[in-house]
Design a protein around this motif. Structure first.
Motif, PDB file in Angstrom:
ATOM      1  N   SER A 283       0.823  -1.265  -0.128  1.00 18.26           N
ATOM      2  CA  SER A 283      -0.079   0.024  -0.028  1.00 18.26           C
ATOM      3  C   SER A 283       0.745   1.400  -0.155  1.00 18.26           C
ATOM      4  CB  SER A 283      -0.923   0.061   1.274  1.00 18.26           C
ATOM      5  OG  SER A 283      -1.951  -1.085   1.269  1.00 18.26           O
ATOM      6  N   TYR A 284       1.890   1.164   0.713  1.00 15.40           N
ATOM      7  CA  TYR A 284       3.122   2.323   0.798  1.00 15.40           C
ATOM      8  C   TYR A 284       3.716   2.409  -0.576  1.00 15.40           C
ATOM      9  CZ  TYR A 284       7.149   5.108   2.054  1.00 15.40           C
ATOM     10  OH  TYR A 284       7.761   6.162   2.110  1.00 15.40           O
ATOM     11  N   ILE A 285       3.950   1.435  -1.317  1.00 12.17           N
ATOM     12  CA  ILE A 285       4.546   1.491  -2.617  1.00 12.17           C
ATOM     13  C   ILE A 285       3.671   2.080  -3.467  1.00 12.17           C
ATOM     14  CG2 ILE A 285       5.808   0.071  -4.304  1.00 12.17           C
ATOM     15  CD1 ILE A 285       6.582  -1.792  -2.274  1.00 12.17           C
ATOM     16  N   ALA A 286       2.365   1.514  -3.497  1.00 14.23           N
ATOM     17  CA  ALA A 286       1.474   2.014  -4.497  1.00 14.23           C
ATOM     18  C   ALA A 286       1.041   3.310  -4.369  1.00 14.23           C
ATOM     19  CB  ALA A 286       0.445   0.883  -4.550  1.00 14.23           C
ATOM     20  N   GLY A 287       1.225   3.850  -2.928  1.00 11.29           N
ATOM     21  CA  GLY A 287       0.773   5.267  -3.039  1.00 11.29           C
ATOM     22  C   GLY A 287      -0.721   5.466  -2.699  1.00 11.29           C
ATOM     23  N   THR A 288      -1.472   4.340  -2.582  1.00 12.28           N
ATOM     24  CA  THR A 288      -2.968   4.499  -2.517  1.00 12.28           C
ATOM     25  C   THR A 288      -3.453   3.318  -1.769  1.00 12.28           C
ATOM     26  OG1 THR A 288      -4.807   4.607  -3.992  1.00 12.28           O
ATOM     27  CG2 THR A 288      -3.030   3.143  -4.771  1.00 12.28           C
ATOM     28  N   THR A 289      -4.750   3.380  -1.178  1.00 14.55           N
ATOM     29  CA  THR A 289      -5.386   2.496  -0.400  1.00 14.55           C
ATOM     30  C   THR A 289      -6.375   1.923  -1.345  1.00 14.55           C
ATOM     31  OG1 THR A 289      -6.708   3.916   0.788  1.00 14.55           O
ATOM     32  CG2 THR A 289      -4.742   3.260   1.997  1.00 14.55           C
ATOM     33  N   ASP A 290      -6.648   2.125  -2.494  1.00 15.70           N
ATOM     34  CA  ASP A 290      -7.834   1.833  -3.474  1.00 15.70           C
ATOM     35  C   ASP A 290      -7.845   0.363  -3.660  1.00 15.70           C
ATOM     36  OD1 ASP A 290      -8.788   4.540  -3.695  1.00 15.70           O
ATOM     37  OD2 ASP A 290      -7.905   4.810  -5.226  1.00 15.70           O
ATOM     38  N   LYS A 299     -13.013   5.573  -1.634  1.00 18.14           N
ATOM     39  CA  LYS A 299     -13.357   6.643  -0.862  1.00 18.14           C
ATOM     40  C   LYS A 299     -13.252   8.120  -1.275  1.00 18.14           C
ATOM     41  CE  LYS A 299     -11.480   8.829   3.180  1.00 18.14           C
ATOM     42  NZ  LYS A 299     -10.244   8.985   4.376  1.00 18.14           N
ATOM     43  N   SER A 300     -12.304   8.202  -2.495  1.00 21.71           N
ATOM     44  CA  SER A 300     -12.202   9.435  -3.195  1.00 21.71           C
ATOM     45  C   SER A 300     -12.925   9.202  -4.536  1.00 21.71           C
ATOM     46  CB  SER A 300     -10.555   9.579  -3.432  1.00 21.71           C
ATOM     47  OG  SER A 300     -10.508  10.780  -4.375  1.00 21.71           O
ATOM     48  N   PRO A 301     -13.575  10.368  -4.907  1.00 20.19           N
ATOM     49  CA  PRO A 301     -14.192  10.498  -6.249  1.00 20.19           C
ATOM     50  C   PRO A 301     -13.552  10.050  -7.376  1.00 20.19           C
ATOM     51  CG  PRO A 301     -14.844  12.310  -4.745  1.00 20.19           C
ATOM     52  CD  PRO A 301     -13.997  11.813  -4.079  1.00 20.19           C
ATOM     53  N   ASN A 302     -12.269  10.427  -7.204  1.00 19.22           N
ATOM     54  CA  ASN A 302     -11.267  10.161  -8.309  1.00 19.22           C
ATOM     55  C   ASN A 302     -10.595   8.981  -8.098  1.00 19.22           C
ATOM     56  OD1 ASN A 302     -11.947  12.773  -9.604  1.00 19.22           O
ATOM     57  ND2 ASN A 302     -10.700  13.688  -8.165  1.00 19.22           N
ATOM     58  N   GLY A 303     -10.926   8.164  -7.390  1.00 17.39           N
ATOM     59  CA  GLY A 303      -9.946   6.932  -6.912  1.00 17.39           C
ATOM     60  C   GLY A 303     -10.182   5.954  -7.858  1.00 17.39           C
ATOM     61  N   ILE A 304      -9.338   4.774  -7.784  1.00 13.80           N
ATOM     62  CA  ILE A 304      -9.526   3.745  -8.688  1.00 13.80           C
ATOM     63  C   ILE A 304     -10.523   2.599  -8.201  1.00 13.80           C
ATOM     64  CG2 ILE A 304      -8.109   1.798  -9.580  1.00 13.80           C
ATOM     65  CD1 ILE A 304      -5.617   3.684  -9.201  1.00 13.80           C
ATOM     66  N   SER A 305     -11.456   2.174  -9.065  1.00 12.80           N
ATOM     67  CA  SER A 305     -12.436   1.297  -8.485  1.00 12.80           C
ATOM     68  C   SER A 305     -13.125   0.659  -9.884  1.00 12.80           C
ATOM     69  CB  SER A 305     -13.473   1.969  -7.895  1.00 12.80           C
ATOM     70  OG  SER A 305     -14.148   2.842  -8.462  1.00 12.80           O
ATOM     71  N   ILE A 306     -13.958  -0.409  -9.459  1.00  9.79           N
ATOM     72  CA  ILE A 306     -14.606  -0.979 -10.338  1.00  9.79           C
ATOM     73  C   ILE A 306     -15.581   0.085 -11.381  1.00  9.79           C
ATOM     74  CG2 ILE A 306     -16.136  -2.767 -11.148  1.00  9.79           C
ATOM     75  CD1 ILE A 306     -15.546  -4.200  -8.820  1.00  9.79           C
ATOM     76  N   LEU A 307     -16.125   0.834 -10.557  1.00 18.91           N
ATOM     77  CA  LEU A 307     -17.021   1.885 -11.212  1.00 18.91           C
ATOM     78  C   LEU A 307     -16.246   2.751 -12.083  1.00 18.91           C
ATOM     79  CD1 LEU A 307     -19.589   2.481  -8.523  1.00 18.91           C
ATOM     80  CD2 LEU A 307     -20.055   1.341 -10.648  1.00 18.91           C
ATOM     81  N   VAL A 316      -7.901   5.187 -13.613  1.00 17.89           N
ATOM     82  CA  VAL A 316      -7.493   3.877 -13.497  1.00 17.89           C
ATOM     83  C   VAL A 316      -6.111   3.937 -14.566  1.00 17.89           C
ATOM     84  CG1 VAL A 316      -7.706   1.687 -14.786  1.00 17.89           C
ATOM     85  CG2 VAL A 316      -9.536   2.862 -13.369  1.00 17.89           C
ATOM     86  N   ASN A 317      -5.029   3.505 -13.854  1.00 17.91           N
ATOM     87  CA  ASN A 317      -3.949   3.335 -14.742  1.00 17.91           C
ATOM     88  C   ASN A 317      -3.414   1.903 -15.527  1.00 17.91           C
ATOM     89  OD1 ASN A 317      -2.065   1.798 -12.997  1.00 17.91           O
ATOM     90  ND2 ASN A 317      -2.683   3.495 -11.502  1.00 17.91           N
ATOM     91  N   ASP A 318      -2.399   1.985 -16.399  1.00 16.39           N
ATOM     92  CA  ASP A 318      -2.122   0.748 -16.985  1.00 16.39           C
ATOM     93  C   ASP A 318      -1.917  -0.463 -16.280  1.00 16.39           C
ATOM     94  OD1 ASP A 318      -2.397   2.545 -19.387  1.00 16.39           O
ATOM     95  OD2 ASP A 318      -0.144   2.569 -19.671  1.00 16.39           O
ATOM     96  N   TRP A 319      -1.585  -0.313 -14.881  1.00 18.80           N
ATOM     97  CA  TRP A 319      -1.386  -1.522 -14.089  1.00 18.80           C
ATOM     98  C   TRP A 319      -2.154  -1.452 -12.797  1.00 18.80           C
ATOM     99  CZ3 TRP A 319       1.935  -4.291 -16.567  1.00 18.80           C
ATOM    100  CH2 TRP A 319       3.011  -3.648 -17.355  1.00 18.80           C
ATOM    101  N   SER A 320      -3.257  -0.874 -12.678  1.00 14.04           N
ATOM    102  CA  SER A 320      -4.350  -1.001 -11.675  1.00 14.04           C
ATOM    103  C   SER A 320      -4.670  -2.420 -11.702  1.00 14.04           C
ATOM    104  CB  SER A 320      -5.573  -0.220 -12.052  1.00 14.04           C
ATOM    105  OG  SER A 320      -5.178   1.228 -12.079  1.00 14.04           O
ATOM    106  N   TRP A 321      -5.144  -3.179 -12.811  1.00 15.36           N
ATOM    107  CA  TRP A 321      -5.355  -4.585 -12.799  1.00 15.36           C
ATOM    108  C   TRP A 321      -4.216  -5.447 -12.109  1.00 15.36           C
ATOM    109  CZ3 TRP A 321      -2.546  -8.671 -15.261  1.00 15.36           C
ATOM    110  CH2 TRP A 321      -1.538  -8.139 -15.962  1.00 15.36           C
ATOM    111  N   LEU A 322      -2.849  -5.456 -12.414  1.00 12.39           N
ATOM    112  CA  LEU A 322      -1.995  -6.138 -11.843  1.00 12.39           C
ATOM    113  C   LEU A 322      -1.734  -6.050 -10.401  1.00 12.39           C
ATOM    114  CD1 LEU A 322       0.114  -8.106 -12.444  1.00 12.39           C
ATOM    115  CD2 LEU A 322       1.860  -6.424 -12.804  1.00 12.39           C
ATOM    116  N   TRP A 323      -1.923  -4.531  -9.652  1.00 12.56           N
ATOM    117  CA  TRP A 323      -1.632  -4.258  -8.519  1.00 12.56           C
ATOM    118  C   TRP A 323      -2.895  -4.911  -7.769  1.00 12.56           C
ATOM    119  CZ3 TRP A 323       1.896  -2.510  -5.704  1.00 12.56           C
ATOM    120  CH2 TRP A 323       2.864  -1.642  -6.236  1.00 12.56           C
ATOM    121  N   LYS A 324      -3.860  -4.908  -8.082  1.00  7.04           N
ATOM    122  CA  LYS A 324      -5.125  -5.718  -7.439  1.00  7.04           C
ATOM    123  C   LYS A 324      -4.913  -6.932  -7.541  1.00  7.04           C
ATOM    124  CE  LYS A 324      -9.306  -5.593  -5.478  1.00  7.04           C
ATOM    125  NZ  LYS A 324      -9.490  -5.271  -3.991  1.00  7.04           N
ATOM    126  N   LEU A 325      -4.487  -7.556  -8.548  1.00  6.22           N
ATOM    127  CA  LEU A 325      -4.276  -9.010  -8.728  1.00  6.22           C
ATOM    128  C   LEU A 325      -3.275  -9.591  -7.461  1.00  6.22           C
ATOM    129  CD1 LEU A 325      -3.660 -10.980 -11.894  1.00  6.22           C
ATOM    130  CD2 LEU A 325      -2.177 -11.553  -9.995  1.00  6.22           C
TER     131      LEU A 325
END
Length: 429
Positions: A283-290, A299-307, A316-325
């Motif tokens: 979470s520290y490395i990614a810089g987000t708790t999304d 939590k943030s209107p501009n956060g990374i999420s399914i919606l 959503v960035n190019d590696w969001s899927w890999l982070w969540k994985l």
């Protein structure tokens, strides 16, 4: 086939069986639908508590120890989760303990309260299976009937937790084995899923609504018999391959993490402690708790999420899927509780978002395709996931749903998130 002179008698037996199974399934649906409603309410509550009190994340390693001891003291075989239910359907043994329901509900809530990256499907299915098993024992059903009742528990839990009863019914039939479906439980599973969804909704539970606004246009206007964009279909196939490979990566990584953790960390209760610490560092490395929790919204209107994945200009960035994985594979592989499916929705939707921008395709459509296709590949249930696309997004793009799910199913190989899933028919010869 020669018509039997006793056909009217056979139809009477069918009517009797339908009535009998309706009576048997209603208590399963009432209990499971109500417990799933409670679970979803608690899940939303603890998610907002964690958003408001970020310091709770630091308690994740301690929560992992508590989860371990809860199962050590009272769980017994319940720790096997969905796999235990599937094993009991394949080969009845010691049964599915009723204690599985409160244990998995409490431990999943703990996982989400302190920031573990997990889902909700596994919990709902275990609630359904354990309650169905308990009711079956009380009624002293035969082994064959108990198998079907356990399948209705799966259908009820899945249908209620996502608000997709048709998908829940087919999922219960399709998930048990790769390549075959059991039709003896078809109607009981449908009845269970529909009633459980109705009961869950009656408690005031509302499911997230997703929208695909893209309207398809034929690529070749001069050929009226072509009713779809052929070039877009090619892109869907290409992305279906990517979705299947990501399913394979998730399943393989999660199983390997679990295996290596048990092999190299000799003190069992330290496994979730290490897992919690790794999640904190990531979470520290990614810089987000999304990437924590369900990930349906942020939590943030501009956060990374399914919606957010359905919006072209989201964060959503190019590696969001890999982070969540990675977050989810570590969370579940290191002993925390919850489901895999909602994180798979996140992985698929964000991967679809990224691929759509890369290929010049409609973002909302490809986010929806990834949403269902990665799930199809990881669970080996392409028909159920195609139906989920219809129930969640409508029928407009059903052909693309099927192509994406079937392609992902084949390219995910014979791996899957459920170890008890049997291989009946190989995907290639």
């Amino acid at each position: 086939m020669k018509q039997s002179k006793f056909s009217s008698f056979e139809q009477g037996r069918v009517a009797y069986q339908l009535l009998r199974w309706t009576v048997l399934v209603i208590p399963v649906s009432l209990i499971v639908g109500s417990l799933v409603a409670l679970f979803l309410w608690l899940l939303e509550t603890v998610t907002h508590i964690r958003w408001e009190h970020g310091w709770l994340l630091w308690g994740l390693p301690v929560a992992g120890v508590l989860i371990y001891w809860l199962y050590r003291l009272g769980g017994k075989q319940a720790d096997k989760g969905n796999n235990l239910i599937m094993e009991e359907i394949h080969q009845p043994g010691g049964g599915v303990p009723a204690r599985m329901a409160p244990l998995v509900l409490a431990t999943t809530i703990l996982t989400h309260l302190f920031g573990g990256s997990a889902g909700r499907e596994g919990t709902a299915v275990q609630i359904g299976g354990s309650m169905a098993g308990w009711i079956g024992k009380q009624l002293r059903l035969s082994v064959a009937d108990l198998r079907i009742l356990l399948m209705t528990g799966i259908a009820a839990g899945f249908g209620a937790v996502f608000g997709t009863p048709l998908t829940g019914a087919v999922f219960a039939l399709e998930v048990l084995a790769i390549g075959v479906m059991r039709y003896d439980a078809l109607v009981p599973c449908l009845i269970a899923a529909v009633f459980a969804d109705v009961v869950c909704s009656a408690w005031g539970i509302h499911h997230t609504h997703y929208h695909i606004n893209y309207i398809d246009h034929p690529l070749v206007d001069s050929l009226p018999f072509i009713h779809l964009d052929v070039w877009l279909l090619v892109k869907v196939i290409v992305c279906g391959v990517a979705f299947g490979l990501s399913s394979f990566l998730f399943s393989t990584l999660m199983h390997n993490i679990k295996h290596n953790a048990q092999a190299y960390i000799k003190i069992p209760w330290l496994i979730p402690v290490v897992g919690g610490i790794v999640i904190l560092l990531l979470s520290y490395i990614a810089g987000t708790t999304d990437y924590l929790g369900l990930g349906v919204s942020s939590k943030s209107p501009n956060g990374i999420s399914i919606l957010a994945a359905f919006e072209p200009n989201s964060s959503v960035n190019d590696w969001s899927w890999l982070w969540k994985l990675v977050f989810t594979a570590i969370t579940l592989g290191m002993g925390f509780k919850g489901g895999e499916v909602t994180p798979l929705f996140f992985i698929g939707a964000t991967l679809g978002h990224t691929l759509a921008l890369l290929l010049g395709a409609p973002v909302d459509l490809f986010a929806g395709l990834g949403f269902i296709a990665v799930f199809a590949g990881a669970t080996n249930t392409p028909i159920a996931c195609t139906l989920m696309g219809v129930e969640l997004f409508g029928t407009t793009h059903v052909l693309y749903f099927a192509v994406a799910c079937f392609t992902a199913y084949y390219f995910s190989g014979h791996s899957g998130i459920y170890g008890a899933q049997k291989l009946e028919v190989r995907k290639w010869r």
